[in-house]
Design a protein around this motif. Structure first.
Motif, PDB file in Angstrom:
ATOM      1  N   MET A 221       0.825  -1.198   0.000  1.00  0.00           N
ATOM      2  CA  MET A 221       0.000   0.000   0.000  1.00  0.00           C
ATOM      3  C   MET A 221       0.865   1.256   0.000  1.00  0.00           C
ATOM      4  O   MET A 221       1.916   1.294   0.637  1.00  0.00           O
ATOM      5  CB  MET A 221      -0.906   0.033   1.236  1.00  0.00           C
ATOM      6  CG  MET A 221      -1.811  -1.161   1.355  1.00  0.00           C
ATOM      7  SD  MET A 221      -2.955  -1.268  -0.034  1.00  0.00           S
ATOM      8  CE  MET A 221      -3.809  -2.788   0.381  1.00  0.00           C
ATOM      9  N   ARG A 222       0.408   2.275  -0.701  1.00  0.00           N
ATOM     10  CA  ARG A 222       1.111   3.551  -0.643  1.00  0.00           C
ATOM     11  C   ARG A 222       0.707   4.298   0.632  1.00  0.00           C
ATOM     12  O   ARG A 222      -0.384   4.072   1.183  1.00  0.00           O
ATOM     13  CB  ARG A 222       0.769   4.411  -1.867  1.00  0.00           C
ATOM     14  CG  ARG A 222      -0.677   4.864  -1.950  1.00  0.00           C
ATOM     15  CD  ARG A 222      -0.904   5.738  -3.186  1.00  0.00           C
ATOM     16  NE  ARG A 222      -2.307   6.078  -3.357  1.00  0.00           N
ATOM     17  CZ  ARG A 222      -2.889   7.118  -2.767  1.00  0.00           C
ATOM     18  NH1 ARG A 222      -2.193   7.900  -1.984  1.00  0.00           N
ATOM     19  NH2 ARG A 222      -4.174   7.368  -2.979  1.00  0.00           N
ATOM     20  N   VAL A 223       1.584   5.151   1.103  1.00  0.00           N
ATOM     21  CA  VAL A 223       1.272   6.008   2.245  1.00  0.00           C
ATOM     22  C   VAL A 223       0.398   7.141   1.744  1.00  0.00           C
ATOM     23  O   VAL A 223       0.782   7.899   0.854  1.00  0.00           O
ATOM     24  CB  VAL A 223       2.552   6.559   2.897  1.00  0.00           C
ATOM     25  CG1 VAL A 223       2.200   7.543   4.012  1.00  0.00           C
ATOM     26  CG2 VAL A 223       3.397   5.422   3.434  1.00  0.00           C
ATOM     27  N   GLN A 224      -0.795   7.257   2.287  1.00  0.00           N
ATOM     28  CA  GLN A 224      -1.748   8.254   1.820  1.00  0.00           C
ATOM     29  C   GLN A 224      -1.613   9.552   2.613  1.00  0.00           C
ATOM     30  O   GLN A 224      -1.223   9.547   3.781  1.00  0.00           O
ATOM     31  CB  GLN A 224      -3.175   7.716   1.968  1.00  0.00           C
ATOM     32  CG  GLN A 224      -3.420   6.422   1.199  1.00  0.00           C
ATOM     33  CD  GLN A 224      -4.852   5.977   1.322  1.00  0.00           C
ATOM     34  OE1 GLN A 224      -5.787   6.760   1.167  1.00  0.00           O
ATOM     35  NE2 GLN A 224      -5.033   4.702   1.596  1.00  0.00           N
ATOM     36  N   ALA A 225      -1.955  10.638   1.957  1.00  0.00           N
ATOM     37  CA  ALA A 225      -1.916  11.938   2.620  1.00  0.00           C
ATOM     38  C   ALA A 225      -2.899  11.944   3.796  1.00  0.00           C
ATOM     39  O   ALA A 225      -4.058  11.553   3.641  1.00  0.00           O
ATOM     40  CB  ALA A 225      -2.268  13.040   1.632  1.00  0.00           C
ATOM     41  N   GLU A 226      -2.411  12.372   4.939  1.00  0.00           N
ATOM     42  CA  GLU A 226      -3.224  12.340   6.155  1.00  0.00           C
ATOM     43  C   GLU A 226      -4.509  13.144   5.987  1.00  0.00           C
ATOM     44  O   GLU A 226      -5.593  12.706   6.401  1.00  0.00           O
ATOM     45  CB  GLU A 226      -2.410  12.883   7.328  1.00  0.00           C
ATOM     46  CG  GLU A 226      -3.177  12.937   8.645  1.00  0.00           C
ATOM     47  CD  GLU A 226      -3.504  11.566   9.190  1.00  0.00           C
ATOM     48  OE1 GLU A 226      -4.511  11.448   9.923  1.00  0.00           O
ATOM     49  OE2 GLU A 226      -2.761  10.621   8.902  1.00  0.00           O
ATOM     50  N   GLU A 227      -4.411  14.316   5.369  1.00  0.00           N
ATOM     51  CA  GLU A 227      -5.579  15.191   5.240  1.00  0.00           C
ATOM     52  C   GLU A 227      -6.671  14.531   4.405  1.00  0.00           C
ATOM     53  O   GLU A 227      -7.845  14.533   4.791  1.00  0.00           O
ATOM     54  CB  GLU A 227      -5.152  16.522   4.609  1.00  0.00           C
ATOM     55  CG  GLU A 227      -6.286  17.550   4.472  1.00  0.00           C
ATOM     56  CD  GLU A 227      -7.136  17.344   3.213  1.00  0.00           C
ATOM     57  OE1 GLU A 227      -8.346  17.662   3.235  1.00  0.00           O
ATOM     58  OE2 GLU A 227      -6.574  16.831   2.212  1.00  0.00           O
ATOM     59  N   ARG A 228      -6.287  13.957   3.265  1.00  0.00           N
ATOM     60  CA  ARG A 228      -7.293  13.327   2.399  1.00  0.00           C
ATOM     61  C   ARG A 228      -7.860  12.076   3.054  1.00  0.00           C
ATOM     62  O   ARG A 228      -9.063  11.813   2.973  1.00  0.00           O
ATOM     63  CB  ARG A 228      -6.686  12.973   1.038  1.00  0.00           C
ATOM     64  CG  ARG A 228      -7.744  12.431   0.058  1.00  0.00           C
ATOM     65  CD  ARG A 228      -7.194  12.249  -1.336  1.00  0.00           C
ATOM     66  NE  ARG A 228      -8.263  11.963  -2.278  1.00  0.00           N
ATOM     67  CZ  ARG A 228      -8.765  10.742  -2.476  1.00  0.00           C
ATOM     68  NH1 ARG A 228      -8.293   9.712  -1.810  1.00  0.00           N
ATOM     69  NH2 ARG A 228      -9.758  10.563  -3.334  1.00  0.00           N
ATOM     70  N   ARG A 229      -7.012  11.290   3.692  1.00  0.00           N
ATOM     71  CA  ARG A 229      -7.493  10.081   4.351  1.00  0.00           C
ATOM     72  C   ARG A 229      -8.515  10.411   5.433  1.00  0.00           C
ATOM     73  O   ARG A 229      -9.556   9.758   5.543  1.00  0.00           O
ATOM     74  CB  ARG A 229      -6.317   9.316   4.957  1.00  0.00           C
ATOM     75  CG  ARG A 229      -6.717   7.958   5.527  1.00  0.00           C
ATOM     76  CD  ARG A 229      -5.525   7.131   5.964  1.00  0.00           C
ATOM     77  NE  ARG A 229      -4.860   7.701   7.114  1.00  0.00           N
ATOM     78  CZ  ARG A 229      -3.659   8.238   7.089  1.00  0.00           C
ATOM     79  NH1 ARG A 229      -2.987   8.310   5.950  1.00  0.00           N
ATOM     80  NH2 ARG A 229      -3.102   8.730   8.179  1.00  0.00           N
ATOM     81  N   LYS A 234     -14.168  10.669   7.385  1.00  0.00           N
ATOM     82  CA  LYS A 234     -15.306  11.367   7.985  1.00  0.00           C
ATOM     83  C   LYS A 234     -16.532  11.287   7.081  1.00  0.00           C
ATOM     84  O   LYS A 234     -17.656  11.087   7.554  1.00  0.00           O
ATOM     85  CB  LYS A 234     -14.935  12.820   8.253  1.00  0.00           C
ATOM     86  CG  LYS A 234     -13.969  13.013   9.420  1.00  0.00           C
ATOM     87  CD  LYS A 234     -13.669  14.482   9.653  1.00  0.00           C
ATOM     88  CE  LYS A 234     -12.759  14.670  10.854  1.00  0.00           C
ATOM     89  NZ  LYS A 234     -12.427  16.111  11.077  1.00  0.00           N
ATOM     90  N   ARG A 235     -16.316  11.456   5.786  1.00  0.00           N
ATOM     91  CA  ARG A 235     -17.453  11.382   4.851  1.00  0.00           C
ATOM     92  C   ARG A 235     -18.048   9.987   4.813  1.00  0.00           C
ATOM     93  O   ARG A 235     -19.272   9.824   4.734  1.00  0.00           O
ATOM     94  CB  ARG A 235     -17.012  11.836   3.457  1.00  0.00           C
ATOM     95  CG  ARG A 235     -16.806  13.342   3.372  1.00  0.00           C
ATOM     96  CD  ARG A 235     -16.240  13.775   2.053  1.00  0.00           C
ATOM     97  NE  ARG A 235     -17.128  13.494   0.926  1.00  0.00           N
ATOM     98  CZ  ARG A 235     -16.840  13.831  -0.330  1.00  0.00           C
ATOM     99  NH1 ARG A 235     -15.708  14.441  -0.608  1.00  0.00           N
ATOM    100  NH2 ARG A 235     -17.684  13.556  -1.289  1.00  0.00           N
ATOM    101  N   PHE A 236     -17.189   8.974   4.879  1.00  0.00           N
ATOM    102  CA  PHE A 236     -17.703   7.612   4.874  1.00  0.00           C
ATOM    103  C   PHE A 236     -18.515   7.336   6.137  1.00  0.00           C
ATOM    104  O   PHE A 236     -19.560   6.677   6.083  1.00  0.00           O
ATOM    105  CB  PHE A 236     -16.573   6.599   4.752  1.00  0.00           C
ATOM    106  CG  PHE A 236     -17.058   5.186   4.571  1.00  0.00           C
ATOM    107  CD1 PHE A 236     -17.511   4.755   3.336  1.00  0.00           C
ATOM    108  CD2 PHE A 236     -17.093   4.306   5.636  1.00  0.00           C
ATOM    109  CE1 PHE A 236     -17.988   3.469   3.156  1.00  0.00           C
ATOM    110  CE2 PHE A 236     -17.564   3.018   5.477  1.00  0.00           C
ATOM    111  CZ  PHE A 236     -18.006   2.596   4.229  1.00  0.00           C
ATOM    112  N   VAL A 237     -18.046   7.838   7.279  1.00  0.00           N
ATOM    113  CA  VAL A 237     -18.795   7.659   8.530  1.00  0.00           C
ATOM    114  C   VAL A 237     -20.166   8.319   8.428  1.00  0.00           C
ATOM    115  O   VAL A 237     -21.182   7.767   8.859  1.00  0.00           O
ATOM    116  CB  VAL A 237     -17.996   8.231   9.724  1.00  0.00           C
ATOM    117  CG1 VAL A 237     -18.872   8.305  10.969  1.00  0.00           C
ATOM    118  CG2 VAL A 237     -16.761   7.379   9.994  1.00  0.00           C
ATOM    119  N   GLU A 238     -20.204   9.519   7.842  1.00  0.00           N
ATOM    120  CA  GLU A 238     -21.483  10.224   7.679  1.00  0.00           C
ATOM    121  C   GLU A 238     -22.435   9.452   6.763  1.00  0.00           C
ATOM    122  O   GLU A 238     -23.625   9.314   7.064  1.00  0.00           O
ATOM    123  CB  GLU A 238     -21.226  11.615   7.095  1.00  0.00           C
ATOM    124  CG  GLU A 238     -20.492  12.558   8.047  1.00  0.00           C
ATOM    125  CD  GLU A 238     -20.091  13.863   7.368  1.00  0.00           C
ATOM    126  OE1 GLU A 238     -20.374  14.011   6.165  1.00  0.00           O
ATOM    127  OE2 GLU A 238     -19.491  14.728   8.047  1.00  0.00           O
TER     128      GLU A 238
END
Length: 309
Positions: A221-229, A234-238
């Motif tokens: 896996m690539r390391v993803q940007a913290e902000e986008r992750r 949060k959107r998925f939880v909503e």
């Protein structure tokens, strides 16, 4: 770094990392009933059905999938992308084993096997032995569930009930593994759940156990940007709350380590010929790419294969 993991944590099929195995099996079950599936896993539905209730149920319900897309188009696209990704990943590693078998390899080790059903569903050549390594409760659930449905393995199958952070090489050898034979190793859906030093140790152990001609395949896996992750989380939880789904936060179980070794580079440095395939490239090749807005076309992962010289 994960906030829910500890050095000696354990799990069954419905908790922690174990629950992710059910999610993956549900994705295989959903792919199997598509009009033109990339893979066929007749046992995935059985394994999911007996696992109880959880987030995996939504993967098998087209109505829920549609409601997710209606609630948030980007999350819907991401949801569809990950479903296709699981199918493409499974297809890639199925082909890896087919090539290894064609090359004469008759010893297979599936690391952190979870609910992987390849020992049961692939057409293994006569004389093949498949070793499955995972937590004892996970292996017990899979074997017991499939036995209740009279499902038998298509190769000699040997369970190695041990945590990969423990002395799994000794346990593997005691189960009948022959280090003099070439082996096909698989680390699918595994490395992100290991700290970087544990990953290094794992590949060192694989190397020590591998005869010349052995092959290995892994998903990195690539390391993803913290902000986008965090924004996507949060959107998925909503969205999950809107459609009545209890989400599993994978980021709470994984280790995001920027110093993690590049697997292809590690293999090359240790006497293996290695190749890489970006997951997006493989998805496009198979006609299953789903574009994600604002993703920058970065692949979710890379599929790495190697052969020991």
């Amino acid at each position: 770094m994960s906030s829910q993991r500890t050095d000696n944590d354990t799990w069954d099929i419905a908790s922690s990392v174990g629950a992710t195995a059910v999610l993956v099996a549900a994705a295989r079950a959903a792919e199997t009933v598509r009009p033109e599936p990339l893979i066929s896993d007749p046992y995935a539905q059985i394994l999911v059905a007996d696992a109880g209730t959880g987030a995996w149920e939504c993967l098998l319900d087209p109505e829920v999938v549609s409601r997710i897309a209606e609630a948030d188009a980007e999350i819907g696209a991401l949801f569809e992308h990950m479903g296709s990704y699981q199918a493409v990943r499974t297809h890639f590693f199925d082909e890896f084993f087919a090539r290894a078998s064609a090359a004469g390899i008759r010893q297979v080790v599936i690391l952190a096997s979870g609910l992987d059903s390849r020992a049961f569903r692939l057409a293994w050549p006569t004389g093949t032995t498949v070793f499955e390594i995972d937590q004892p409760k996970v292996l017990e659930y899979k074997a017991g569930t499939l036995a209740l449905h009279d499902v038998n393995p298509a190769a000699a199958r040997r369970e190695v009930p041990v945590d990969l952070r423990q002395d799994w090489p000794t346990a593997l050898v005691k189960t009948g593994f022959d280090g003099a034979q070439p082996t096909a190793w698989l680390a699918e859906g595994l490395l992100m759940y290991l700290p970087a030093d544990s990953q290094d140790r794992l590949f060192t152990q694989i190397d020590e156990l591998s005869a010349p001609g052995s092959r290995v395949a892994a998903e990195t896996m690539r390391v993803q940007a913290e902000e986008r992750r965090e924004r996507i989380r949060k959107r998925f939880v909503e969205v999950a709350a809107q459609v009545g789904v209890e989400p599993i936060d994978i980021t709470e179980l994984t280790y995001e380590d920027p110093d993690r070794a590049d697997v292809a580079g590690w293999l090359s440095d240790h006497g293996w010929r290695s190749e890489t395939v970006a997951s997006n490239d493989e998805m496009r090749r198979l006609g299953r790419m789903v574009e994600i807005p604002d993703s920058g076309d970065e692949s979710f992962s890379t599929f790495v294969t190697g052969e020991k010289v």
